[in-house]
Motif scaffolding. Sequence first.
Motif, PDB file in Angstrom:
ATOM      1  N   THR A  27       0.840  -1.204   0.000  1.00 24.96           N
ATOM      2  CA  THR A  27       0.000   0.000   0.000  1.00 24.96           C
ATOM      3  C   THR A  27       0.871   1.249   0.000  1.00 24.96           C
ATOM      4  N   SER A  28       0.520   2.183  -0.855  1.00 27.20           N
ATOM      5  CA  SER A  28       1.309   3.415  -1.018  1.00 27.20           C
ATOM      6  C   SER A  28       0.965   4.404   0.101  1.00 27.20           C
ATOM      7  N   VAL A  29       1.493   4.130   1.295  1.00 29.52           N
ATOM      8  CA  VAL A  29       1.115   4.872   2.495  1.00 29.52           C
ATOM      9  C   VAL A  29       1.411   6.374   2.393  1.00 29.52           C
ATOM     10  N   PRO A  30       2.647   6.792   2.075  1.00 27.60           N
ATOM     11  CA  PRO A  30       2.920   8.236   2.010  1.00 27.60           C
ATOM     12  C   PRO A  30       2.044   8.972   0.994  1.00 27.60           C
ATOM     13  N   GLU A  31       1.807   8.354  -0.168  1.00 25.69           N
ATOM     14  CA  GLU A  31       0.959   8.975  -1.194  1.00 25.69           C
ATOM     15  C   GLU A  31      -0.459   9.164  -0.685  1.00 25.69           C
ATOM     16  N   VAL A  32      -1.000   8.137  -0.039  1.00 20.06           N
ATOM     17  CA  VAL A  32      -2.372   8.216   0.481  1.00 20.06           C
ATOM     18  C   VAL A  32      -2.483   9.307   1.546  1.00 20.06           C
ATOM     19  N   SER A  55      -9.633  -2.956   0.602  1.00 20.51           N
ATOM     20  CA  SER A  55      -8.928  -2.032   1.500  1.00 20.51           C
ATOM     21  C   SER A  55      -9.751  -1.694   2.742  1.00 20.51           C
ATOM     22  N   ALA A  56     -11.043  -1.485   2.569  1.00 21.69           N
ATOM     23  CA  ALA A  56     -11.910  -1.124   3.701  1.00 21.69           C
ATOM     24  C   ALA A  56     -11.979  -2.251   4.724  1.00 21.69           C
ATOM     25  N   ILE A  57     -11.853  -3.493   4.257  1.00 27.54           N
ATOM     26  CA  ILE A  57     -11.862  -4.658   5.144  1.00 27.54           C
ATOM     27  C   ILE A  57     -10.500  -4.832   5.821  1.00 27.54           C
ATOM     28  N   CYS A  58      -9.452  -4.787   4.993  1.00 34.92           N
ATOM     29  CA  CYS A  58      -8.102  -5.039   5.514  1.00 34.92           C
ATOM     30  C   CYS A  58      -7.680  -3.985   6.530  1.00 34.92           C
ATOM     31  N   ALA A  59      -8.183  -2.770   6.383  1.00 30.56           N
ATOM     32  CA  ALA A  59      -7.851  -1.708   7.336  1.00 30.56           C
ATOM     33  C   ALA A  59      -8.309  -2.072   8.740  1.00 30.56           C
ATOM     34  N   ILE A  60      -9.292  -2.973   8.830  1.00 31.85           N
ATOM     35  CA  ILE A  60      -9.826  -3.392  10.128  1.00 31.85           C
ATOM     36  C   ILE A  60      -9.202  -4.699  10.606  1.00 31.85           C
ATOM     37  N   VAL A  61      -9.066  -5.684   9.702  1.00 36.68           N
ATOM     38  CA  VAL A  61      -8.727  -7.040  10.153  1.00 36.68           C
ATOM     39  C   VAL A  61      -7.272  -7.442   9.941  1.00 36.68           C
ATOM     40  N   CYS A  62      -6.476  -6.638   9.271  1.00 36.80           N
ATOM     41  CA  CYS A  62      -5.069  -6.997   9.067  1.00 36.80           C
ATOM     42  C   CYS A  62      -4.317  -7.043  10.396  1.00 36.80           C
ATOM     43  N   PRO A  63      -3.288  -7.892  10.496  1.00 37.10           N
ATOM     44  CA  PRO A  63      -2.419  -7.877  11.684  1.00 37.10           C
ATOM     45  C   PRO A  63      -1.434  -6.706  11.592  1.00 37.10           C
ATOM     46  N   HIS A  64      -1.915  -5.501  11.856  1.00 36.10           N
ATOM     47  CA  HIS A  64      -1.132  -4.286  11.611  1.00 36.10           C
ATOM     48  C   HIS A  64       0.161  -4.241  12.412  1.00 36.10           C
ATOM     49  N   GLU A  65       0.178  -4.897  13.550  1.00 36.03           N
ATOM     50  CA  GLU A  65       1.380  -4.858  14.392  1.00 36.03           C
ATOM     51  C   GLU A  65       2.569  -5.538  13.709  1.00 36.03           C
ATOM     52  N   ASP A  66       2.288  -6.414  12.743  1.00 38.78           N
ATOM     53  CA  ASP A  66       3.358  -7.068  11.987  1.00 38.78           C
ATOM     54  C   ASP A  66       3.631  -6.355  10.665  1.00 38.78           C
ATOM     55  N   CYS A  84      -3.764   2.552   9.710  1.00 35.97           N
ATOM     56  CA  CYS A  84      -4.927   1.681   9.499  1.00 35.97           C
ATOM     57  C   CYS A  84      -6.235   2.405   9.803  1.00 35.97           C
ATOM     58  N   GLU A  85      -6.239   3.280  10.809  1.00 29.60           N
ATOM     59  CA  GLU A  85      -7.454   4.030  11.141  1.00 29.60           C
ATOM     60  C   GLU A  85      -7.800   5.030  10.038  1.00 29.60           C
ATOM     61  N   ILE A  86      -6.776   5.642   9.479  1.00 29.21           N
ATOM     62  CA  ILE A  86      -6.992   6.594   8.379  1.00 29.21           C
ATOM     63  C   ILE A  86      -7.460   5.847   7.136  1.00 29.21           C
ATOM     64  N   GLU A  87      -6.836   4.713   6.862  1.00 30.07           N
ATOM     65  CA  GLU A  87      -7.226   3.890   5.717  1.00 30.07           C
ATOM     66  C   GLU A  87      -8.677   3.433   5.833  1.00 30.07           C
ATOM     67  N   ALA A  88      -9.088   3.030   7.040  1.00 25.21           N
ATOM     68  CA  ALA A  88     -10.458   2.575   7.248  1.00 25.21           C
ATOM     69  C   ALA A  88     -11.456   3.692   6.943  1.00 25.21           C
ATOM     70  N   TYR A  89     -11.151   4.896   7.403  1.00 28.93           N
ATOM     71  CA  TYR A  89     -12.033   6.047   7.180  1.00 28.93           C
ATOM     72  C   TYR A  89     -12.135   6.370   5.689  1.00 28.93           C
ATOM     73  N   ILE A  90     -10.987   6.475   5.023  1.00 24.28           N
ATOM     74  CA  ILE A  90     -10.965   6.830   3.592  1.00 24.28           C
ATOM     75  C   ILE A  90     -11.670   5.757   2.766  1.00 24.28           C
ATOM     76  N   SER A  91     -11.331   4.507   3.016  1.00 29.33           N
ATOM     77  CA  SER A  91     -11.848   3.405   2.193  1.00 29.33           C
ATOM     78  C   SER A  91     -13.346   3.221   2.361  1.00 29.33           C
ATOM     79  N   ARG A  92     -13.842   3.423   3.578  1.00 27.58           N
ATOM     80  CA  ARG A  92     -15.281   3.293   3.811  1.00 27.58           C
ATOM     81  C   ARG A  92     -16.051   4.359   3.034  1.00 27.58           C
ATOM     82  N   LEU A  93     -15.580   5.612   3.104  1.00 31.23           N
ATOM     83  CA  LEU A  93     -16.239   6.696   2.368  1.00 31.23           C
ATOM     84  C   LEU A  93     -16.195   6.445   0.868  1.00 31.23           C
ATOM     85  N   TYR A  94     -15.036   6.014   0.381  1.00 32.66           N
ATOM     86  CA  TYR A  94     -14.864   5.791  -1.055  1.00 32.66           C
ATOM     87  C   TYR A  94     -15.795   4.685  -1.543  1.00 32.66           C
TER      88      TYR A  94
END
Length: 412
Positions: A27-32, A55-66, A84-94
Amino acid sequence: MEKLLLEAGRCLKCKKPRCQMHCPIYTSVPEVLTLFEAGKIHEAGEVLFNNNPLSAICAIVCPHEDQCLGNCIRGIKGEPVKFCEIEAYISRLYLEELTIEKAPFNGKRVAVVGSGPAGITAAMLLAKKGYKVTMFELHDRIGGVLSYGIPEFRLPRKLVQDLEDKLIQLGVSIKYNTLVGPVITVDKLLADGYDSIFIGTGVWNPKTLNIKGETLEHSHYAIDYLKNPKSYRLGKKVVVIGAGNVAMDAARSAKYYGAEEVHICYRRGEEDMTATKAEIHEAKEEGVIFTLYKSPVEITEEGVIFADTQKVTLEDGTTKLETIPGSEKLFPCDSVIISISQAPKDNIVAGTTGLETKYGLLVTDEKGHTTKEGVFACGDVVSGAKTVIAAVVAAKTVAQSIDDYLQSDSQN
């Protein structure tokens, strides 16, 4: 929104972003985050969705700590950026506002068997390329593990429904309550004009403890329980055997739906648990009790007989787990939920010629080709139980393989 903007502002926009490099789907984190800070939320959502349809799903259920969270440079001396919290917000709206144009039909038909993360991803990518896709789903809702394995209080079902809407916009046909295998076989699908078949049926057979008492009325398997936890009457005290993410979901669900006392019983220590630290923390926060170094010996009508275990250090410095002789003792409870991994069902393999398996899993090459011409597979049915993001990444590769196969075939 303001809180998320402040969080995005903490990102250092590293030239070599470790968060991105440790993301399975890159995922292109800095660009997003740059687009988000500039108020270009739709554009940020488009970047996320085009790279990862879930993306909207993975932002919630991914093992982000790894992954992103655990590898953020900010986390070395302080708090990592919670992308992940920012991704969840953006992806849900989109996802809510997105309308997808149906691509012109390219003359080829593909059957997608299973509508879990791998199936949804493959169907969406192939439909975008103009393939007429028919999805075969055993249940009355799509999603697989997203709908029948992860509790709704952790993953809102609306996100899966939104993905279903996008599939339908793309022209994907969904056959609900349809089992492929014994009656509708893979060979029949090919005979009926499907040019290729994708199998992404997941792993739905629970692995057993192989101890006495597993069939008693108060003993259940987590993968079955999580399909509809509201229908179970577990009683006041529940024991969950296992310590993976599925076990945590089962324990939290039991607590959520009314059990007064829920124990995770595990034969090793907390440091050996396969569940993410976040899931373990949330289970503790919700009152789940962790009872460790307990190995199940027998399930009885009164509860579970456990033997105590201990770690023993060998001469070479390694450790092994040993059962302490004579330590067997009844652990009283009203219900038992067994959660020690899953294996695939053999519905498809049993009714199909030419599909090779190993340890119950479908055999494929690195691009998803099975041993049967025109049939591809990926996800848990190939790899065994893994993460949602692993299934999405594999499905992207296999969708491209199917496209290459069919386009090459059309030119011959």
